[in-house]
Structures are given as C-alpha cells and as structure tokens.
Enzyme design. Structure first.
Site, PDB file in Angstrom:
ATOM      1  N   LYS A  35       0.848  -1.192   0.000  1.00 51.79           N
ATOM      2  CA  LYS A  35       0.000   0.000   0.000  1.00 51.79           C
ATOM      3  C   LYS A  35       0.884   1.242   0.000  1.00 51.79           C
ATOM      4  CE  LYS A  35      -4.499   0.462   2.256  1.00 51.79           C
ATOM      5  NZ  LYS A  35      -5.201   0.541   3.552  1.00 51.79           N
TER       6      LYS A  35
HETATM    7  O1  G3P Z   1      -7.747   1.153   5.699  1.00 51.96           O
HETATM    8  C1  G3P Z   1      -8.110   2.123   4.751  1.00 51.96           C
HETATM    9  C2  G3P Z   1      -9.395   2.826   5.115  1.00 51.96           C
HETATM   10  O2  G3P Z   1     -10.465   1.911   5.001  1.00 51.96           O
HETATM   11  C3  G3P Z   1      -9.404   3.401   6.507  1.00 51.96           C
HETATM   12  O3  G3P Z   1     -10.442   4.310   6.554  1.00 51.96           O
HETATM   13  O4  G3P Z   1     -11.410   6.409   7.470  1.00 51.96           O
HETATM   14  O5  G3P Z   1     -11.811   4.231   8.647  1.00 51.96           O
HETATM   15  O6  G3P Z   1      -9.535   5.265   8.725  1.00 51.96           O
HETATM   16  P1  G3P Z   1     -10.806   5.081   7.926  1.00 51.96           P
END
Ligand code: G3P
Length: 217
Positions: free
Chosen positions: A83
C-alpha cells in the site's frame, strides 16, 4: 463485489473466515498501531490465513525508501499488496513495484483526478476514502461513481476498492456504484447481517417447530 476486511486484528479474521466472505484484507498504520503487535508478524499471519490480497502499507514518504520498504513487504508472501499513499513519490513507487510484478494498493485517494493518475501508474487497486469525504460534508459515494465511470472507458486493470466504509449503506451503495471491492471494518460486516424481522422470523419458526414435537436428527 469482493469483500476485504479492514482490520489488523487476527481474531476478527479468524471469526469471519468460515463465512466465505473474506476475499482479502487491508491494514494501515493506524490499524497496526491499534493492534499493538509487530507489523511484519501481523502481515505474515494474515497472508497465511487468507489466499486473497493482504494490503501492507509502507511507512516512508520518499520514493527510494518506499520502494525499498515495498520490496521488503512483498517478500513476506505472494499475496501481499503493497500500500502506498497517492502522492508523487507514492505513484512512482507504485509504477516501479507493479512493473516488478508486485500488487499495489494506492491509498488515500480523494478525487477522480487522483484515481486517473493511479490507474496510469499501474495500480492494482485504488482506495477512495468514502467515509472521510462524508466526514467533511462531501458525498464520498459520488467519487466511487466518478471513478467507475472513468475506468469503464479505458483498458485499465485497476480495481476500485471502496474504503473508509462507515456503515452498511456504504457497502450496498458501493456495490450499486460498481466498485470491484469494498474493504469493510468487521463491525460493519456484522451490521450488514442484522435485521429485526429476520430475528423475529427465526423466533417464530423455532417456537412453531417446537409445537410439532418432532426432531430432524
Ligand atoms: O484502511 C483504509 C481505510 O479503510 C481506513 O479508513 O477512514 O476508517 O480510517 P478510515
């Protein structure tokens, strides 16, 4: 639509594996920090648990170090997807790594223009962050629709991986919008399952079956 689990918690994965829903896993530095465990150990264990892609994020922000970190992560297992953030250095690393046959998930995408660049850099997956756009009053799902519309016009191999999923509607709307994948926190997976009428129906069937006095086995 494929389901990836958005977690660095091994127990979450083990719990959901028997459903057949786990097509892959995404982690990020915040999820790894929350796990309290050694990053490389978590990724190795995740890669053993699932056949699908397991996203492991680089920590560096400069191209050279990202490339070195990406190569190191890719050595953990065949199903590691490195990533990288959607920055100039990140997309250079994406291009170099995909040229070497490594899967790359380009993360922290917040515009269709960025997604176009990621596809042209050979990204295996693009991760538009729906929830974080919603969090600031934008419509994150519109971004998924815009990206799917653009990608449909050209022979890009990049899969749209709807990320930053906050609730079940994000999952169903991502599917309606044509996303290839949604990476879903385990909590939201369980929310997808819930419906009071299903619970009520099971309760009634169980009660009425008991009245028959029969058993199947
Ligand atoms: O892992 C990538 C993404 O899904 C994280 O999103 O906004 O929940 O930190 P968030």
């Amino acid at each position: 639509m494929k389901f990836f689990l958005d977690t660095a918690n091994i127990e979450d994965v083990k719990e959901l594996l028997p459903t057949g829903w786990v097509d892959g896993i995404t982690t990020n530095p915040s999820l790894i920090a929350a796990s309290g465990r050694r990053f490389l150990d978590v990724i190795a264990e995740m890669c053993d648990l699932v056949d699908g892609p397991v996203s492991a994020e680089v920590a560096a922000t400069d191209y050279k170090t990202m490339l070195a970190e990406g190569r190191h992560l890719a050595k953990i297992a065949e199903n590691v997807a490195v990533k990288v953030p959607l920055t100039l250095d990140g997309l250079k690393a994406c291009y170099a790594l995909t040229q070497e046959g490594t899967m790359v998930n380009v993360t922290l995408c917040f515009s269709a223009a960025q997604a176009l660049l990621a596809a042209k850099a050979g990204a295996t997956f693009i991760s538009p962050f729906v929830g974080r756009l919603d969090d600031i009053g934008h419509d994150g799902m519109t971004l998924i629709q815009e990206i799917c519309q653009i990608y449909a016009q050209y022979p890009f191999d990049t899969e749209v991986l709807a990320a930053s999923i906050r609730h079940p509607l994000h999952v169903t709307q991502a599917a309606q919008s044509g996303a290839d994948i949604a990476t879903i926190p385990p909590k939201v997976i369980y929310q997808l399952l819930q419906h009071p009428l299903t619970d009520k129906g099971v309760e009634i069937f169980t009660k009425d079956w008991k009245k028959t006095g029969q058993s199947i086995l």
